[in-house]
Design a protein around this motif. Structure first.
Motif, PDB file in Angstrom:
ATOM      1  N   ASN A 344       0.834  -1.190   0.000  1.00  0.00           N
ATOM      2  CA  ASN A 344       0.000   0.000   0.000  1.00  0.00           C
ATOM      3  C   ASN A 344       0.876   1.250   0.000  1.00  0.00           C
ATOM      4  O   ASN A 344       1.840   1.332   0.755  1.00  0.00           O
ATOM      5  CB  ASN A 344      -0.882  -0.027   1.265  1.00  0.00           C
ATOM      6  CG  ASN A 344      -1.938   1.068   1.246  1.00  0.00           C
ATOM      7  OD1 ASN A 344      -1.636   2.221   1.005  1.00  0.00           O
ATOM      8  ND2 ASN A 344      -3.175   0.675   1.521  1.00  0.00           N
ATOM      9  N   PRO A 345       0.577   2.254  -0.861  1.00  0.00           N
ATOM     10  CA  PRO A 345       1.396   3.475  -0.883  1.00  0.00           C
ATOM     11  C   PRO A 345       1.420   4.213   0.446  1.00  0.00           C
ATOM     12  O   PRO A 345       2.261   5.065   0.663  1.00  0.00           O
ATOM     13  CB  PRO A 345       0.742   4.321  -1.989  1.00  0.00           C
ATOM     14  CG  PRO A 345      -0.623   3.754  -2.166  1.00  0.00           C
ATOM     15  CD  PRO A 345      -0.503   2.307  -1.844  1.00  0.00           C
ATOM     16  N   LYS A 346       0.464   3.885   1.329  1.00  0.00           N
ATOM     17  CA  LYS A 346       0.459   4.528   2.639  1.00  0.00           C
ATOM     18  C   LYS A 346       1.092   3.625   3.715  1.00  0.00           C
ATOM     19  O   LYS A 346       0.866   3.790   4.899  1.00  0.00           O
ATOM     20  CB  LYS A 346      -0.968   4.914   3.040  1.00  0.00           C
ATOM     21  CG  LYS A 346      -1.484   6.118   2.275  1.00  0.00           C
ATOM     22  CD  LYS A 346      -2.692   6.735   2.950  1.00  0.00           C
ATOM     23  CE  LYS A 346      -3.058   8.050   2.286  1.00  0.00           C
ATOM     24  NZ  LYS A 346      -4.171   8.720   2.984  1.00  0.00           N
ATOM     25  N   GLU A 347       1.876   2.664   3.288  1.00  0.00           N
ATOM     26  CA  GLU A 347       2.626   1.832   4.211  1.00  0.00           C
ATOM     27  C   GLU A 347       4.108   1.934   3.870  1.00  0.00           C
ATOM     28  O   GLU A 347       4.484   2.206   2.733  1.00  0.00           O
ATOM     29  CB  GLU A 347       2.164   0.377   4.142  1.00  0.00           C
ATOM     30  CG  GLU A 347       0.781   0.142   4.731  1.00  0.00           C
ATOM     31  CD  GLU A 347       0.433  -1.339   4.784  1.00  0.00           C
ATOM     32  OE1 GLU A 347       1.287  -2.165   4.412  1.00  0.00           O
ATOM     33  OE2 GLU A 347      -0.689  -1.657   5.196  1.00  0.00           O
ATOM     34  N   LEU A 348       4.951   1.686   4.864  1.00  0.00           N
ATOM     35  CA  LEU A 348       6.388   1.777   4.647  1.00  0.00           C
ATOM     36  C   LEU A 348       6.894   0.567   3.879  1.00  0.00           C
ATOM     37  O   LEU A 348       6.466  -0.564   4.118  1.00  0.00           O
ATOM     38  CB  LEU A 348       7.122   1.857   5.988  1.00  0.00           C
ATOM     39  CG  LEU A 348       6.820   3.049   6.897  1.00  0.00           C
ATOM     40  CD1 LEU A 348       7.710   2.993   8.119  1.00  0.00           C
ATOM     41  CD2 LEU A 348       7.015   4.353   6.157  1.00  0.00           C
ATOM     42  N   SER A 349       7.837   0.829   2.980  1.00  0.00           N
ATOM     43  CA  SER A 349       8.501  -0.266   2.290  1.00  0.00           C
ATOM     44  C   SER A 349       9.522  -0.902   3.236  1.00  0.00           C
ATOM     45  O   SER A 349       9.903  -0.312   4.256  1.00  0.00           O
ATOM     46  CB  SER A 349       9.205   0.242   1.038  1.00  0.00           C
ATOM     47  OG  SER A 349      10.276   1.099   1.418  1.00  0.00           O
ATOM     48  N   GLN A 350       9.999  -2.079   2.895  1.00  0.00           N
ATOM     49  CA  GLN A 350      10.994  -2.758   3.736  1.00  0.00           C
ATOM     50  C   GLN A 350      12.288  -1.950   3.795  1.00  0.00           C
ATOM     51  O   GLN A 350      12.940  -1.860   4.846  1.00  0.00           O
ATOM     52  CB  GLN A 350      11.274  -4.163   3.207  1.00  0.00           C
ATOM     53  CG  GLN A 350      12.167  -5.005   4.118  1.00  0.00           C
ATOM     54  CD  GLN A 350      11.564  -5.224   5.495  1.00  0.00           C
ATOM     55  OE1 GLN A 350      10.379  -5.495   5.633  1.00  0.00           O
ATOM     56  NE2 GLN A 350      12.381  -5.072   6.539  1.00  0.00           N
ATOM     57  N   SER A 351      12.670  -1.337   2.660  1.00  0.00           N
ATOM     58  CA  SER A 351      13.919  -0.550   2.644  1.00  0.00           C
ATOM     59  C   SER A 351      13.797   0.687   3.531  1.00  0.00           C
ATOM     60  O   SER A 351      14.738   1.053   4.234  1.00  0.00           O
ATOM     61  CB  SER A 351      14.268  -0.138   1.206  1.00  0.00           C
ATOM     62  OG  SER A 351      13.230   0.652   0.643  1.00  0.00           O
ATOM     63  N   ASP A 352      12.625   1.341   3.496  1.00  0.00           N
ATOM     64  CA  ASP A 352      12.418   2.490   4.368  1.00  0.00           C
ATOM     65  C   ASP A 352      12.449   2.060   5.832  1.00  0.00           C
ATOM     66  O   ASP A 352      13.049   2.720   6.686  1.00  0.00           O
ATOM     67  CB  ASP A 352      11.075   3.160   4.066  1.00  0.00           C
ATOM     68  CG  ASP A 352      11.136   4.062   2.846  1.00  0.00           C
ATOM     69  OD1 ASP A 352      12.207   4.654   2.610  1.00  0.00           O
ATOM     70  OD2 ASP A 352      10.134   4.170   2.133  1.00  0.00           O
ATOM     71  N   LYS A 353      11.773   0.943   6.124  1.00  0.00           N
ATOM     72  CA  LYS A 353      11.743   0.447   7.504  1.00  0.00           C
ATOM     73  C   LYS A 353      13.151   0.141   7.994  1.00  0.00           C
ATOM     74  O   LYS A 353      13.529   0.539   9.104  1.00  0.00           O
ATOM     75  CB  LYS A 353      10.871  -0.805   7.590  1.00  0.00           C
ATOM     76  CG  LYS A 353      10.862  -1.441   8.981  1.00  0.00           C
ATOM     77  CD  LYS A 353       9.986  -2.679   9.044  1.00  0.00           C
ATOM     78  CE  LYS A 353      10.054  -3.317  10.436  1.00  0.00           C
ATOM     79  NZ  LYS A 353       9.177  -4.497  10.556  1.00  0.00           N
ATOM     80  N   ASP A 354      13.941  -0.550   7.179  1.00  0.00           N
ATOM     81  CA  ASP A 354      15.302  -0.912   7.583  1.00  0.00           C
ATOM     82  C   ASP A 354      16.139   0.332   7.879  1.00  0.00           C
ATOM     83  O   ASP A 354      16.880   0.380   8.871  1.00  0.00           O
ATOM     84  CB  ASP A 354      15.978  -1.731   6.483  1.00  0.00           C
ATOM     85  CG  ASP A 354      15.357  -3.121   6.330  1.00  0.00           C
ATOM     86  OD1 ASP A 354      14.637  -3.551   7.257  1.00  0.00           O
ATOM     87  OD2 ASP A 354      15.589  -3.757   5.273  1.00  0.00           O
ATOM     88  N   MET A 355      16.000   1.363   7.016  1.00  0.00           N
ATOM     89  CA  MET A 355      16.815   2.555   7.194  1.00  0.00           C
ATOM     90  C   MET A 355      16.382   3.353   8.423  1.00  0.00           C
ATOM     91  O   MET A 355      17.223   3.825   9.203  1.00  0.00           O
ATOM     92  CB  MET A 355      16.723   3.448   5.938  1.00  0.00           C
ATOM     93  CG  MET A 355      17.740   4.572   5.934  1.00  0.00           C
ATOM     94  SD  MET A 355      19.434   3.931   5.932  1.00  0.00           S
ATOM     95  CE  MET A 355      20.319   5.357   6.538  1.00  0.00           C
ATOM     96  N   ILE A 356      15.073   3.491   8.613  1.00  0.00           N
ATOM     97  CA  ILE A 356      14.582   4.236   9.766  1.00  0.00           C
ATOM     98  C   ILE A 356      15.015   3.560  11.063  1.00  0.00           C
ATOM     99  O   ILE A 356      15.413   4.229  12.035  1.00  0.00           O
ATOM    100  CB  ILE A 356      13.042   4.368   9.716  1.00  0.00           C
ATOM    101  CG1 ILE A 356      12.619   5.300   8.580  1.00  0.00           C
ATOM    102  CG2 ILE A 356      12.498   4.903  11.043  1.00  0.00           C
ATOM    103  CD1 ILE A 356      13.045   6.743   8.748  1.00  0.00           C
ATOM    104  N   LEU A 357      14.966   2.234  11.090  1.00  0.00           N
ATOM    105  CA  LEU A 357      15.360   1.523  12.316  1.00  0.00           C
ATOM    106  C   LEU A 357      16.866   1.644  12.577  1.00  0.00           C
ATOM    107  O   LEU A 357      17.307   1.686  13.730  1.00  0.00           O
ATOM    108  CB  LEU A 357      14.945   0.054  12.229  1.00  0.00           C
ATOM    109  CG  LEU A 357      13.425  -0.196  12.290  1.00  0.00           C
ATOM    110  CD1 LEU A 357      13.115  -1.685  12.177  1.00  0.00           C
ATOM    111  CD2 LEU A 357      12.826   0.379  13.578  1.00  0.00           C
ATOM    112  N   LYS A 358      17.669   1.720  11.509  1.00  0.00           N
ATOM    113  CA  LYS A 358      19.104   1.956  11.695  1.00  0.00           C
ATOM    114  C   LYS A 358      19.342   3.354  12.255  1.00  0.00           C
ATOM    115  O   LYS A 358      20.172   3.552  13.155  1.00  0.00           O
ATOM    116  CB  LYS A 358      19.849   1.788  10.368  1.00  0.00           C
ATOM    117  CG  LYS A 358      19.966   0.350   9.892  1.00  0.00           C
ATOM    118  CD  LYS A 358      20.696   0.288   8.561  1.00  0.00           C
ATOM    119  CE  LYS A 358      20.788  -1.140   8.038  1.00  0.00           C
ATOM    120  NZ  LYS A 358      21.473  -1.210   6.718  1.00  0.00           N
ATOM    121  N   LEU A 359      18.624   4.331  11.703  1.00  0.00           N
ATOM    122  CA  LEU A 359      18.737   5.697  12.218  1.00  0.00           C
ATOM    123  C   LEU A 359      18.248   5.773  13.661  1.00  0.00           C
ATOM    124  O   LEU A 359      18.793   6.524  14.475  1.00  0.00           O
ATOM    125  CB  LEU A 359      17.941   6.664  11.340  1.00  0.00           C
ATOM    126  CG  LEU A 359      18.475   6.902   9.924  1.00  0.00           C
ATOM    127  CD1 LEU A 359      17.512   7.792   9.137  1.00  0.00           C
ATOM    128  CD2 LEU A 359      19.859   7.535   9.961  1.00  0.00           C
TER     129      LEU A 359
END
Length: 751
Positions: A344-359
Motif C-alpha cells: 500500500n502506498p500509505k505503508e512503509l517499504s521494507q527498505s524504508d523500515k530498515d533505514m529508519i530503524l538503523k537511524l
C-alpha cells in the motif's frame, strides 16, 4: 578606514577583499533550510524569516533542566519588563552598562533559532544592511572545528574557509574590526582546557584548534576582535564566566510570532487559521511552538492532514505529531522520487523500515551520550554504511541531514533534538517487540528474552528517567510510552512490530504502565520528575487525576477537601502548564500534609509572590527553592518563609540559589525560622554578593545573638555593595530583645 599595507598585498585593498568575502557569505546564507539539507528545495531567507524574541540572559552558568521544561517556563505570559534585543545589536551595551562588550554568549534550547540568528546577522552585514563598521565576519561552527586534528595557525584556519585571505600574512593591525562567530558550543568535542592550555598570542603560530580557541576567547589572541558564541544552556558553562561580557538568550517565538510564522509558511490563509486554532486547543503543542523548528514540523503535518480532510487523525499529543511527521516525510520522499512502495502506498517499504530503524539505533546510542552531531565513525559503530546514510539524507532531508563542514568533511544530525528523541524511542520499543531486548538491560539469555514484556521496558525506562539529574530522558520517555498505544503504532504503518503478537495485550500493557507511573507519582521525591510523569500519563490518555483537579480548581472547591500528595502533584502540573504567571501563590490556602506542600513547591517558579509561611516546611524544602532561584525567566520577586522550621542548614541551602545571577528575589521574609548566629556568615555573603537583588530582608524572632547581627552588618558594609544597599532598607526587626543595636540602611543613612 584606509587599507593597511602590512595586512594586504599590493593591489588588494581592504575594500576589495571585504567585498569579495561579503559576496561569498551572501551567496552562502541567502537561503534558509528549515531542517532541509543541501539536497532539498530551499526558501529565500527574507521570505520566511520571522523575528525571534531575544533578551538579556543573566549568566552563562549551567542549566540542568530538560529543554522542554525550560520552554514551558518561557511560555508564561511575561509580566516583568524585559528589553528585547535585536540580533544585530548584541554587541551594544545595555542601558546602564559602561564596560565595552568583546564576547557575547547567546543561549537557547535546540531548534529555538540560534543558528538562524547567526545567519540573519551575517546576511545583513553581507548585504550592507547592518554593522557596516565591521570589516570582517568569520563564521566558524564548532561542528566543523571538531574535525581539524592537525596544527594550524589562526590565519591558516580562517584562510581554509575564506580563500580570499590566503595571501594575507596577518589581520592584527589594531584598526581592522573583526567579528568571530562560533556557533554551537554544545556541539564542541574539544576539551577547551582554559586552565592548562599554553598561552598563544601570535596569529601566525601553528597550534591545535583547542589552544587557538581558548586563547582567542581569553583575549590573548586578537584582543581587539569581537566574539559571538552560541550554545544550548546545558553547555554554556564550558566558557569561564570571566571571559564573557554579555549573555543573551534566544527565546524563540512569542505568541504573535507563532501566528506570523504559520501565516508566512502556509499560503492558504484559511488553512493557516485552522492550524493556528488547532494548536491552541492543546497546551502542550502550543508551548512547543515557541520552538521555530516545532512550528515547521507542525505546519508540515497539519497542512497535509487538513488538506486531505483526515480530521479524525489530527494530532493532539507530541507522540501523534511526530508519528505523523516521520510517516509523512517518507511518503513525500517516495512520491517526490517516484519510488514505488512494495504494498500500500500509505505503508512503509521494507527498505524504508530498515533505514529508519538503523537511524533509530543511532539516535538512541547518541542520546545516551548526549550527542546531537555525528561523524562517520559514529555511524559505523551502529552499523550504518556512510554511503547509505548519505543517499538516504539526500532523499529524506527532513529527518536526517548530511552537511559539509569547513574542510568538506561530512557531519550528520537529525533535524532537531526532539526527532532524535522520538526515533530513540522507536528503537527502544522495536528492540523489545521484535528482538525481545530491553535496551536498558540487554541480555543474551534466550529464556529471559522470551519472558520480556513491553511493561518491563516501560518500568526500566521510567526508572532511568527518574535517575537523570538533567532530565535528558524525559521527552524520550513520553514518546516511548505514547508509542505503546496501538492507535499511535498504527500511525507508523509497517514500522513497528504490533504489540498484539506478544503474550500480553496492549490494554494490559497500558494499564500496568499507568499503575507504575501512579505508584512513582506517590513515592517520588523530585517534584520536577513528577511533573514529567504527568506528561507521560497525558501521552497515554490517562488524565483522570488531572481532570478531577482541574474541575475542583475551576469550581473553587479545592479548599473544602484535604489534598493527598498525588493530588498536589496534579495541581502543580496544572498550574505549571498554565500560560499565566500567578501574581500570588499562597501555599497555606491548600489543605494538605507536609509531603503535599513539598509537591506544590515547583509552582513557586511561576509566581511573583510566594507566601509559604506557616506550612510546616523544613530544611528539605530549601534545596527545591534554591533550584527555583536558579531557573531562567523565573518571575519570583517576593518569598515569605516565616514560621517554618528551616534551621541554619535550610538557610545555607537557600543561599546557594540567592547568590545565583538568575535569582531576582527582592523581598525575603524569614521570621521565626529557627535560625541562629551560625547561619549569619552565609547570609552575610548573600548581602555582599554582586548578584544579589535583595532590597528587603526580615529576620524577626530568630536567635541570631549579637555576634550574628555583627556578621550581617559586616555584609551590609561591604564597600563593593555600599551603593546597592545604600538605597534600600535591608532588614527590619532583625532580632528582638538583644543588647546589640543592629545596623540598618535607609536611604543611605545609618540609623
Amino acid at each position: 578606514m584606509s587599507p593597511n599595507s602590512h595586512c594586504f598585498p599590493t593591489g588588494q585593498t581592504l575594500l576589495t577583499v571585504q567585498q569579495d568575502i561579503k559576496a561569498k557569505l551572501k551567496y552562502k546564507y541567502q537561503h534558509i533550510s528549515e531542517g532541509i539539507g543541501h539536497h532539498g528545495n530551499q526558501s529565500l531567507f527574507k521570505d520566511i524569516y520571522t523575528e525571534l524574541y531575544i533578551t538579556e540572559g543573566g549568566s552563562g552558568g549551567l542549566n540542568n533542566e530538560h529543554e522542554v521544561r525550560q520552554i514551558e517556563m518561557a511560555s508564561k505570559k511575561q509580566t516583568t519588563q524585559e528589553t528585547p534585543i535585536k540580533c544585530n545589536d548584541i554587541f551594544k551595551p545595555l542601558p546602564g552598562q559602561d564596560k565595552p562588550i568583546r564576547t557575547v554568549l547567546t543561549k537557547g534550547i535546540a531548534g529555538v533559532g540560534k543558528t538562524v540568528s547567526v545567519q540573519k546577522v551575517i546576511l545583513d552585514w553581507a548585504e550592507g544592511k547592518a554593522n557596516q563598521d565591521v570589516n570582517f565576519m568569520f563564521p566558524l561552527p564548532f561542528r566543523d572545528l571538531n574535525l581539524k586534528k592537525d596544527q594550524y595557525s589562526l590565519m591558516q584556519h580562517i584562510s581554509h574557509y575564506l580563500s580570499e585571505l590566503k595571501e594575507i600574512d596577518s589581520i592584527e593591525d589594531g584598526e581592522t574590526k573583526i567579528v568571530f562567530i562560533f556557533d554551537g558550543l554544545d556541539e564542541c568535542r574539544l576539551p577547551l582546557d582554559f586552565k592548562n592550555n599554553e598561552k598563544c598570542c601570535d596569529v601566525t603560530k601553528p597550534t591545535s584548534v583547542d589552544v587557538l580557541l581558548t586563547n582567542l576567547i581569553k583575549g590573548n589572541l586578537l584582543p581587539s576582535a569581537l566574539l559571538w558564541i552560541t550554545s544550548r544552556p546545558a553547555a554554556a558553562n564550558q566558557i569561564p564566566p570571566e571571559c564573557i561580557d554579555q549573555v543573551t538568550e534566544v527565546r524563540g517565538f512569542n505568541d504573535p510570532q507563532k501566528e506570523e510564522y504559520f501565516r508566512k509558511k502556509i499560503p492558504d490563509q484559511n488553512l493557516a487559521n485552522d492550524i493556528i486554532k488547532h494548536m491552541k486547543t492543546s497546551r502542550s503543542l502550543h508551548i512547543m511552538c515557541h520552538i521555530p523548528v516545532f512550528c515547521w514540523i507542525s505546519a508540515t503535518v497539519l497542512e497535509m492532514i487538513l488538506k486531505e480532510a483526515e480530521k479524525d487523525e489530527v494530532p493532539k499529543t507530541l507522540t501523534q505529531m511526530y508519528s505523523h511527521f516521520i510517516f509523512i516525510q517518507i511518503i513525500v520522499k517516495n512520491r517526490k522520487y517516484n519510488i514505488a512502495t512494495e504494498t500500500n502506498p500509505k505503508e512503509l517499504s521494507q527498505s524504508d523500515k530498515d533505514m529508519i530503524l538503523k537511524l533509530a539505533k543511532l539516535a538512541f546510542q547518541q542520546l545516551q551520550k548526549g550527542n546531537l552531531i555525528f561523524y562517520e565513525e559514529d555511524l559505523r559503530k551502529c552499523g550504518l554504511d556512510v554511503t547509505e546514510a548519505s543517499e538516504y539524507s539526500a532523499l529524506c532531508t527532513e529527518i536526517f541531514k548530511e552537511e559539509s563542514g569547513l574542510y568538506q568533511d561530512k557531519v550528520y544530525s537529525f533535524v532537531h533534538l526532539s526527532i532524535q528523541e522520538f526515533l530513540a524511542a522507536v528503537h527502544a520499543i522495536e528492540s523489545c517487540l521484535d528482538k525481545k531486548e530491553n535496551v536498558f538491560s540487554p541480555t543474551g539469555d534466550d529464556e529471559e528474552k522470551e519472558s520480556i514484556q513491553l511493561s518491563d521496558l516501560h518500568r526500566r525506562a521510567v526508572d532511568q528517567a527518574l535517575k537523570s539529574e538533567n532530565g535528558h530522558l524525559d521527552l524520550f520517555l513520553r514518546f516511548l510510552l505514547g508509542l505503546s498505544l496501538e492507535s499511535n503504532q498504527n500511525l507508523l504503518r509497517g514500522l513497528l512490530t504490533q504489540t498484539g503478537s506478544t503474550t500480553q495485550t496492549n490494554d494490559e500493557t497500558v494499564e500496568r504502565t499507568v499503575r507504575y507511573l501512579s505508584d512513582n507519582i506517590e513515592r517520588e521525591s523530585s517534584p520536577e520528575r513528577i511533573i514529567n510523569l504527568f506528561h507521560c500519563l497525558n501521552e497515554l490518555g490517562a488524565n483522570s487525576l488531572v481532570e478531577d483537579m482541574q474541575t475542583s480548581l475551576h469550581s473553587g472547591t479545592l479548599s473544602e477537601i484535604k489534598l493527598k500528595p498525588d493530588q498536589c502533584s496534579a495541581l502543580a502540573y496544572l498550574l505549571l502548564m498554565s500560560e499565566e504567571v500567578l501574581e500570588k501563590f499562597k501555599l497555606k490556602r491548600y489543605n494538605t500534609s507536609e509531603k503535599g506542600y513539598q509537591r506544590l513547591m515547583p509552582v513557586v517558579k511561576t509566581c511573583k509572590r510566594a507566601l509559604l509561611d506557616g506550612c510546616k516546611l523544613t530544611y528539605k524544602s530549601c534545596e527545591t527553592l534554591a533550584s527555583i532561584h536558579q531557573t531562567p525567566n523565573c518571575p519570583l520577586r517576593e518569598l515569605d518563609l516565616s514560621y517554618n522550621d528551616l534551621e541554619d542548614r535550610g538557610l545555607e541551602l537557600l543561599c546557594v540559589g540567592l547568590t545565583s545571577p538568575l535569582c531576582n528575589i527582592q523581598t525575603l521574609v524569614l521570621g521565626q525560622c529557627g535560625l541562629t548566629e551560625g547561619c549569619c556568615s552565609v547570609l552575610a555573603s548573600v548581602l555582599s554578593s554582586p548578584n544579589s537583588q535583595l532590597k528587603q530582608l526580615e529576620l524577626r524572632d530568630n536567635d541570631l545573638q549579637d555576634s550574628g547581627v555583627t556578621l550581617l552588618s559586616a555584609g551590609l558594609e561591604d564597600p563593593i555593595n555600599y551603593t546597592h544597599w545604600g538605597k534600600y532598607s535591608c532588614f527590619s526587626q532583625v532580632c528582638t530583645e538583644l543588647s546589640y543595636t543592629a545596623v540598618c540602611w535607609t536611604g543611605g543613612s545609618r540609623l
